[in-house]
Design a protein around this motif. Sequence first.
Motif, PDB file in Angstrom:
ATOM      1  N   ASN B 158       0.765  -1.148   0.003  1.00 19.39           N
ATOM      2  CA  ASN B 158       0.145   0.050   0.028  1.00 19.39           C
ATOM      3  C   ASN B 158       1.006   1.172   0.172  1.00 19.39           C
ATOM      4  OD1 ASN B 158      -2.760  -1.072  -0.176  1.00 19.39           O
ATOM      5  ND2 ASN B 158      -2.258  -1.910   2.041  1.00 19.39           N
ATOM      6  N   ASN B 159       2.163   1.264   0.582  1.00 19.36           N
ATOM      7  CA  ASN B 159       2.944   2.577   0.554  1.00 19.36           C
ATOM      8  C   ASN B 159       3.849   2.382  -0.572  1.00 19.36           C
ATOM      9  OD1 ASN B 159       1.913   2.801   3.182  1.00 19.36           O
ATOM     10  ND2 ASN B 159       3.493   1.476   3.977  1.00 19.36           N
ATOM     11  N   ALA B 163       1.792   2.757  -6.286  1.00 22.46           N
ATOM     12  CA  ALA B 163       0.371   2.410  -6.101  1.00 22.46           C
ATOM     13  C   ALA B 163      -0.108   3.643  -6.442  1.00 22.46           C
ATOM     14  CB  ALA B 163       0.368   2.123  -4.652  1.00 22.46           C
ATOM     15  N   GLY B 164      -1.275   3.538  -7.232  1.00 21.60           N
ATOM     16  CA  GLY B 164      -2.221   4.418  -7.714  1.00 21.60           C
ATOM     17  C   GLY B 164      -1.735   5.122  -8.649  1.00 21.60           C
ATOM     18  N   LYS B 165      -0.822   4.643  -9.528  1.00 17.13           N
ATOM     19  CA  LYS B 165      -0.377   5.265 -10.759  1.00 17.13           C
ATOM     20  C   LYS B 165      -0.893   4.316 -11.887  1.00 17.13           C
ATOM     21  CE  LYS B 165       3.656   7.802  -9.192  1.00 17.13           C
ATOM     22  NZ  LYS B 165       5.100   7.491  -9.049  1.00 17.13           N
ATOM     23  N   CYS B 166      -0.982   4.973 -12.966  1.00 17.60           N
ATOM     24  CA  CYS B 166      -1.292   3.919 -14.284  1.00 17.60           C
ATOM     25  C   CYS B 166      -0.105   3.585 -14.500  1.00 17.60           C
ATOM     26  CB  CYS B 166      -2.236   4.843 -15.367  1.00 17.60           C
ATOM     27  SG  CYS B 166      -1.216   6.100 -16.422  1.00 17.60           S
ATOM     28  N   PRO B 193      -2.590  -5.854 -19.521  1.00 14.16           N
ATOM     29  CA  PRO B 193      -3.213  -4.345 -19.093  1.00 14.16           C
ATOM     30  C   PRO B 193      -2.471  -3.377 -20.111  1.00 14.16           C
ATOM     31  CG  PRO B 193      -1.424  -5.011 -17.438  1.00 14.16           C
ATOM     32  CD  PRO B 193      -1.756  -6.328 -18.336  1.00 14.16           C
ATOM     33  N   SER B 194      -3.433  -2.400 -20.286  1.00 12.57           N
ATOM     34  CA  SER B 194      -2.898  -1.222 -21.204  1.00 12.57           C
ATOM     35  C   SER B 194      -2.326  -0.191 -20.270  1.00 12.57           C
ATOM     36  CB  SER B 194      -4.136  -0.487 -21.739  1.00 12.57           C
ATOM     37  OG  SER B 194      -4.831   0.229 -20.925  1.00 12.57           O
ATOM     38  N   ALA B 195      -1.580   0.835 -20.989  1.00  6.45           N
ATOM     39  CA  ALA B 195      -0.598   2.046 -20.304  1.00  6.45           C
ATOM     40  C   ALA B 195      -1.394   2.815 -19.414  1.00  6.45           C
ATOM     41  CB  ALA B 195      -0.346   2.913 -21.412  1.00  6.45           C
ATOM     42  N   ASP B 196      -2.901   2.847 -19.611  1.00  3.36           N
ATOM     43  CA  ASP B 196      -3.810   3.861 -18.819  1.00  3.36           C
ATOM     44  C   ASP B 196      -4.366   2.890 -17.792  1.00  3.36           C
ATOM     45  OD1 ASP B 196      -3.343   5.681 -20.693  1.00  3.36           O
ATOM     46  OD2 ASP B 196      -5.137   4.871 -21.858  1.00  3.36           O
ATOM     47  N   ASP B 203      -2.451  -5.031  -5.281  1.00  5.41           N
ATOM     48  CA  ASP B 203      -2.380  -5.978  -6.356  1.00  5.41           C
ATOM     49  C   ASP B 203      -0.982  -6.973  -6.393  1.00  5.41           C
ATOM     50  OD1 ASP B 203      -4.433  -4.416  -7.198  1.00  5.41           O
ATOM     51  OD2 ASP B 203      -3.420  -3.178  -8.800  1.00  5.41           O
ATOM     52  N   LEU B 204      -1.462  -7.893  -7.221  1.00  2.00           N
ATOM     53  CA  LEU B 204       0.027  -8.955  -7.506  1.00  2.00           C
ATOM     54  C   LEU B 204       0.157  -8.748  -9.067  1.00  2.00           C
ATOM     55  CD1 LEU B 204       0.366 -12.332  -6.302  1.00  2.00           C
ATOM     56  CD2 LEU B 204       0.718 -11.779  -8.579  1.00  2.00           C
ATOM     57  N   LEU B 205       1.221  -8.183  -9.269  1.00  6.35           N
ATOM     58  CA  LEU B 205       1.763  -7.831 -10.630  1.00  6.35           C
ATOM     59  C   LEU B 205       2.422  -9.291 -11.302  1.00  6.35           C
ATOM     60  CD1 LEU B 205       3.020  -4.535 -10.342  1.00  6.35           C
ATOM     61  CD2 LEU B 205       0.835  -4.977 -10.550  1.00  6.35           C
ATOM     62  N   ILE B 206       1.994  -9.591 -12.414  1.00  8.49           N
ATOM     63  CA  ILE B 206       2.708 -10.721 -13.059  1.00  8.49           C
ATOM     64  C   ILE B 206       3.592 -10.093 -14.257  1.00  8.49           C
ATOM     65  CG2 ILE B 206       2.716 -12.921 -14.228  1.00  8.49           C
ATOM     66  CD1 ILE B 206      -0.098 -13.356 -12.667  1.00  8.49           C
ATOM     67  N   VAL B 207       5.145 -10.188 -13.922  1.00  5.54           N
ATOM     68  CA  VAL B 207       5.889  -9.330 -14.717  1.00  5.54           C
ATOM     69  C   VAL B 207       6.618 -10.235 -15.442  1.00  5.54           C
ATOM     70  CG1 VAL B 207       7.572  -7.482 -14.660  1.00  5.54           C
ATOM     71  CG2 VAL B 207       5.696  -7.723 -12.872  1.00  5.54           C
ATOM     72  N   LEU B 208       7.140  -9.960 -16.645  1.00  6.88           N
ATOM     73  CA  LEU B 208       8.279 -10.769 -17.378  1.00  6.88           C
ATOM     74  C   LEU B 208       9.538  -9.834 -17.526  1.00  6.88           C
ATOM     75  CD1 LEU B 208       6.563 -12.038 -20.399  1.00  6.88           C
ATOM     76  CD2 LEU B 208       6.888 -13.330 -18.510  1.00  6.88           C
TER      77      LEU B 208
END
Lengths: 224, 224
Positions: B158-159, B163-166, B193-196, B203-208
Amino acid sequence: NHIIVCGAGRVGQHVVSRLVKEDVPFVVIDKNPEIIAKLTAEGILAIEGDAAEDEVLEKVGIKKARGLITALPGDADNVFVALTSKELNPHIKVVARANHVESQNKLIRAGADKVISPSVIGGRRMAISMLKPVSVDFVETLIHQGFEIEIEEIVLGNNSPLAGKCLKESGIKQKTGAMVVAIKRGEDIINNPSADDVIMGGDLLIVLGTRSQLAELEAMASPR
Amino acid sequence: NHIIVCGAGRVGQHVVSRLVKEDVPFVVIDKNPEIIAKLTAEGILAIEGDAAEDEVLEKVGIKKARGLITALPGDADNVFVALTSKELNPHIKVVARANHVESQNKLIRAGADKVISPSVIGGRRMAISMLKPVSVDFVETLIHQGFEIEIEEIVLGNNSPLAGKCLKESGIKQKTGAMVVAIKRGEDIINNPSADDVIMGGDLLIVLGTRSQLAELEAMASPR
Ligand SMILES: [Ca+2]
Ligand SMILES: [Ca+2]
């Protein structure tokens, strides 16, 4: 230009259901008359016989087939089928099942182009499911189900309007939303290309996206 | 906080080698003294015994374990081990092997959190290797080997300054080169997801990305 599946047992049945999903022409060979009856009832082309015999392979058109998948329970049988099929059609692509890791090299030497060991893949997958559960689900979706997002390979023609452009100029991501995750150029693979990487005629793009995004990209990539 | 592996046979041995690679603490149970001797010689913690017995599971610390992987050759045994381990430790995560597709539901009802059937995965993989050879190699690299590019899960605190950015504002792609391929938010998954799209705390981000790109991203995502 069809695919031959040898063995529709514990492993082969899942080869079959996947080929049905992908909607490609194929024929199944299995020794078990019950399996043949079941497949035939489902509308699948299947003949009873021993895939190790030349006559059986010839009967299912091995000389005109593009590929053969041998998923028999015995590794010796898979080696034999790989050898026989390459003899009858040197251009055929052979994917073979290895029940024991030790058989992998033998299958390669017998001419198999790709060897899959369900035990190896299954064991690794179990470990990864424990450690990275979300990724496994995600990647399973990618390669197995294609729920929303799919992985696709797109060959860029030399006349493609996208050839010679860097990814940013190509507008792939911006216009379609699809993501180029890798570029295969000859033997080289450019993983996770940046916006400045140039795509060229003859490149194979590995792309993630929804079905409609991928269709849009294929249209964009085609010569006008 | 260790993992218990039941059975190090044809499938279980590959669970073991993967856990060794990932460098997580684990202990193996197997009935076969030769397998135990071999593992012990490799420096792996392994004890001889029947994983279906409470005493054996207690001996390997089931009450403090975070997970159990049951890879026995018999589905009935895997069902039994799943039941027993959930009884002894309701919080443990259980990944089970299903040799027959028909056993999958039984294993789930016995409490398994994830069921892996090597025959199903192997069969599908054989079909896909025939149809989309490059993708299979690519995805195998992603989940199994992590040559250059890896898949990682990053939980956004949360910190986190992100967080909170597109995605575009976050600068993830621009600054690190890593690619967010999916966002898991509660039960929802936002694929590709798109740039926006906005990323949020939790959130859990799945990243390559490459190992260094992912390390850079983890640093960027951490609260200062
Ligand atoms: Ca089979
Ligand atoms: Ca085993």
